[in-house]
Design a protein around this motif. Sequence first.
Motif, PDB file in Angstrom:
ATOM      1  N   LEU A  33       0.796  -1.225   0.000  1.00 53.04           N
ATOM      2  CA  LEU A  33       0.000   0.000   0.000  1.00 53.04           C
ATOM      3  C   LEU A  33       0.829   1.276   0.000  1.00 53.04           C
ATOM      4  CD1 LEU A  33      -2.763  -1.028   2.558  1.00 53.04           C
ATOM      5  CD2 LEU A  33      -2.892  -1.057   0.066  1.00 53.04           C
ATOM      6  N   GLY A  34       2.042   1.207   0.544  1.00 52.72           N
ATOM      7  CA  GLY A  34       2.895   2.384   0.565  1.00 52.72           C
ATOM      8  C   GLY A  34       2.593   3.364   1.684  1.00 52.72           C
ATOM      9  N   ASP A  35       1.754   3.006   2.641  1.00 53.71           N
ATOM     10  CA  ASP A  35       1.416   3.908   3.733  1.00 53.71           C
ATOM     11  C   ASP A  35       1.401   3.130   5.039  1.00 53.71           C
ATOM     12  OD1 ASP A  35       0.474   5.861   5.434  1.00 53.71           O
ATOM     13  OD2 ASP A  35      -1.482   6.053   4.483  1.00 53.71           O
ATOM     14  N   ALA A  36       2.329   3.445   5.924  1.00 53.43           N
ATOM     15  CA  ALA A  36       2.463   2.714   7.188  1.00 53.43           C
ATOM     16  C   ALA A  36       1.255   2.921   8.099  1.00 53.43           C
ATOM     17  CB  ALA A  36       3.735   3.149   7.909  1.00 53.43           C
ATOM     18  N   ALA A  37       0.756   4.156   8.188  1.00 59.81           N
ATOM     19  CA  ALA A  37      -0.374   4.439   9.079  1.00 59.81           C
ATOM     20  C   ALA A  37      -1.634   3.705   8.615  1.00 59.81           C
ATOM     21  CB  ALA A  37      -0.631   5.935   9.147  1.00 59.81           C
ATOM     22  N   LEU A  38      -1.904   3.752   7.329  1.00 54.52           N
ATOM     23  CA  LEU A  38      -3.069   3.056   6.786  1.00 54.52           C
ATOM     24  C   LEU A  38      -2.956   1.557   7.034  1.00 54.52           C
ATOM     25  CD1 LEU A  38      -5.654   2.811   5.071  1.00 54.52           C
ATOM     26  CD2 LEU A  38      -4.180   2.841   3.045  1.00 54.52           C
ATOM     27  N   THR A  39      -1.780   1.003   6.802  1.00 52.47           N
ATOM     28  CA  THR A  39      -1.565  -0.434   6.988  1.00 52.47           C
ATOM     29  C   THR A  39      -1.762  -0.824   8.451  1.00 52.47           C
ATOM     30  OG1 THR A  39       0.038  -0.344   5.182  1.00 52.47           O
ATOM     31  CG2 THR A  39       0.051  -2.312   6.549  1.00 52.47           C
ATOM     32  N   MET A  40      -1.246  -0.032   9.364  1.00 54.26           N
ATOM     33  CA  MET A  40      -1.406  -0.328  10.784  1.00 54.26           C
ATOM     34  C   MET A  40      -2.877  -0.258  11.184  1.00 54.26           C
ATOM     35  SD  MET A  40       0.359  -1.325  13.239  1.00 54.26           S
ATOM     36  CE  MET A  40       0.159  -1.548  14.967  1.00 54.26           C
ATOM     37  N   ASN A  41      -3.601   0.738  10.662  1.00 51.99           N
ATOM     38  CA  ASN A  41      -5.038   0.839  10.940  1.00 51.99           C
ATOM     39  C   ASN A  41      -5.779  -0.391  10.433  1.00 51.99           C
ATOM     40  OD1 ASN A  41      -4.985   3.298  12.252  1.00 51.99           O
ATOM     41  ND2 ASN A  41      -5.436   4.476  10.417  1.00 51.99           N
ATOM     42  N   LEU A  42      -5.420  -0.854   9.247  1.00 51.55           N
ATOM     43  CA  LEU A  42      -6.068  -2.043   8.690  1.00 51.55           C
ATOM     44  C   LEU A  42      -5.783  -3.277   9.547  1.00 51.55           C
ATOM     45  CD1 LEU A  42      -5.463  -1.560   4.860  1.00 51.55           C
ATOM     46  CD2 LEU A  42      -7.597  -1.253   6.119  1.00 51.55           C
ATOM     47  N   PHE A  43      -4.551  -3.387  10.053  1.00 52.95           N
ATOM     48  CA  PHE A  43      -4.204  -4.530  10.894  1.00 52.95           C
ATOM     49  C   PHE A  43      -4.986  -4.482  12.205  1.00 52.95           C
ATOM     50  CE2 PHE A  43      -1.486  -7.087  13.727  1.00 52.95           C
ATOM     51  CZ  PHE A  43      -1.484  -8.266  12.997  1.00 52.95           C
ATOM     52  N   ARG A  86      -7.337  -9.552   3.244  1.00 57.05           N
ATOM     53  CA  ARG A  86      -8.573  -9.164   2.558  1.00 57.05           C
ATOM     54  C   ARG A  86      -8.759  -7.649   2.616  1.00 57.05           C
ATOM     55  NH1 ARG A  86     -11.649 -12.470   5.743  1.00 57.05           N
ATOM     56  NH2 ARG A  86     -10.837 -14.502   5.350  1.00 57.05           N
ATOM     57  N   LYS A  87      -8.509  -7.062   3.760  1.00 59.43           N
ATOM     58  CA  LYS A  87      -8.650  -5.612   3.905  1.00 59.43           C
ATOM     59  C   LYS A  87      -7.628  -4.878   3.025  1.00 59.43           C
ATOM     60  CE  LYS A  87     -10.743  -5.343   8.471  1.00 59.43           C
ATOM     61  NZ  LYS A  87     -11.969  -4.699   8.070  1.00 59.43           N
ATOM     62  N   VAL A  88      -6.409  -5.369   2.998  1.00 58.51           N
ATOM     63  CA  VAL A  88      -5.374  -4.760   2.147  1.00 58.51           C
ATOM     64  C   VAL A  88      -5.781  -4.865   0.678  1.00 58.51           C
ATOM     65  CG1 VAL A  88      -2.986  -5.020   1.336  1.00 58.51           C
ATOM     66  CG2 VAL A  88      -3.479  -5.068   3.781  1.00 58.51           C
ATOM     67  N   SER A  89      -6.296  -6.010   0.291  1.00 59.31           N
ATOM     68  CA  SER A  89      -6.727  -6.225  -1.086  1.00 59.31           C
ATOM     69  C   SER A  89      -7.840  -5.256  -1.486  1.00 59.31           C
ATOM     70  CB  SER A  89      -7.194  -7.671  -1.257  1.00 59.31           C
ATOM     71  OG  SER A  89      -7.661  -7.888  -2.547  1.00 59.31           O
ATOM     72  N   LEU A  90      -8.780  -5.018  -0.589  1.00 51.81           N
ATOM     73  CA  LEU A  90      -9.866  -4.076  -0.882  1.00 51.81           C
ATOM     74  C   LEU A  90      -9.329  -2.657  -1.083  1.00 51.81           C
ATOM     75  CD1 LEU A  90     -12.605  -5.318   1.603  1.00 51.81           C
ATOM     76  CD2 LEU A  90     -12.665  -5.465  -0.884  1.00 51.81           C
ATOM     77  N   VAL A  91      -8.382  -2.256  -0.246  1.00 48.65           N
ATOM     78  CA  VAL A  91      -7.802  -0.911  -0.378  1.00 48.65           C
ATOM     79  C   VAL A  91      -7.012  -0.800  -1.685  1.00 48.65           C
ATOM     80  CG1 VAL A  91      -6.121   0.706   0.617  1.00 48.65           C
ATOM     81  CG2 VAL A  91      -7.785  -0.432   2.086  1.00 48.65           C
ATOM     82  N   ARG A  92      -6.264  -1.838  -2.024  1.00 51.42           N
ATOM     83  CA  ARG A  92      -5.510  -1.825  -3.283  1.00 51.42           C
ATOM     84  C   ARG A  92      -6.447  -1.726  -4.486  1.00 51.42           C
ATOM     85  NH1 ARG A  92      -1.031  -5.972  -4.303  1.00 51.42           N
ATOM     86  NH2 ARG A  92      -0.529  -4.447  -5.874  1.00 51.42           N
TER      87      ARG A  92
END
Length: 190
Positions: free
Chosen positions: A48-58, A92-98
């Motif tokens: 995703l290229g965004d640490a904050a977004l990725t952490m929120n998704l996790f 799954r959440k990462v895939s939806l954002v991508r």
Amino acid sequence: MKSPRARSVSTTFFLHSIDRLGRAIDPLVLAVAHQIGPRAVAYGERLLGDAALTMNLFEESAAAVSEALKRKSKNASPVRDLSAYLYRTFLRKVSLVRAKQSRLEKSLQNAAHTQSSVHQPLQAEISLLFDEVMATYDKVTRQIVYRRLEGFSWKEIAAEFGIATHAAETRYSRALAQARSLLRVRRSIR
């Protein structure tokens, strides 16, 4: 010097017991999340290229798994591998954002292609409409739209305005929705 991959995995990993939406994370899920979190988040960040977004998704994934565990405890069908379940939920959440990012990119490319293939008199009208729509946005949103149309990446835009990549994308999405509404254009990309 460590590689970027090694650095992101070895950094301190901290997950809150409540996600950003206010949902509690089960202590068992939290323990598993701390075990698999550093590698999972590093992988998501590369995608995703965004640490904050990725952490929120996790964090959201951990809360969703906690809720699923509560439901499953009533049905007596336990989760066999909690870490795999959490990881799949996160992916799954990462895939939806991508997919959402991809749709935004395609809509921009289509808009740029359409604008370049329009005749000169019609381009002047489109330019006037564009200026009228842009005048309805606040200054930051207007600048985000301009930067994105100029080809800047989400990461570059977020850095320039000191906001998260997700926040820049959200402002842009809302601006597109508002433009569609003002111009009464149907959404063509699904």
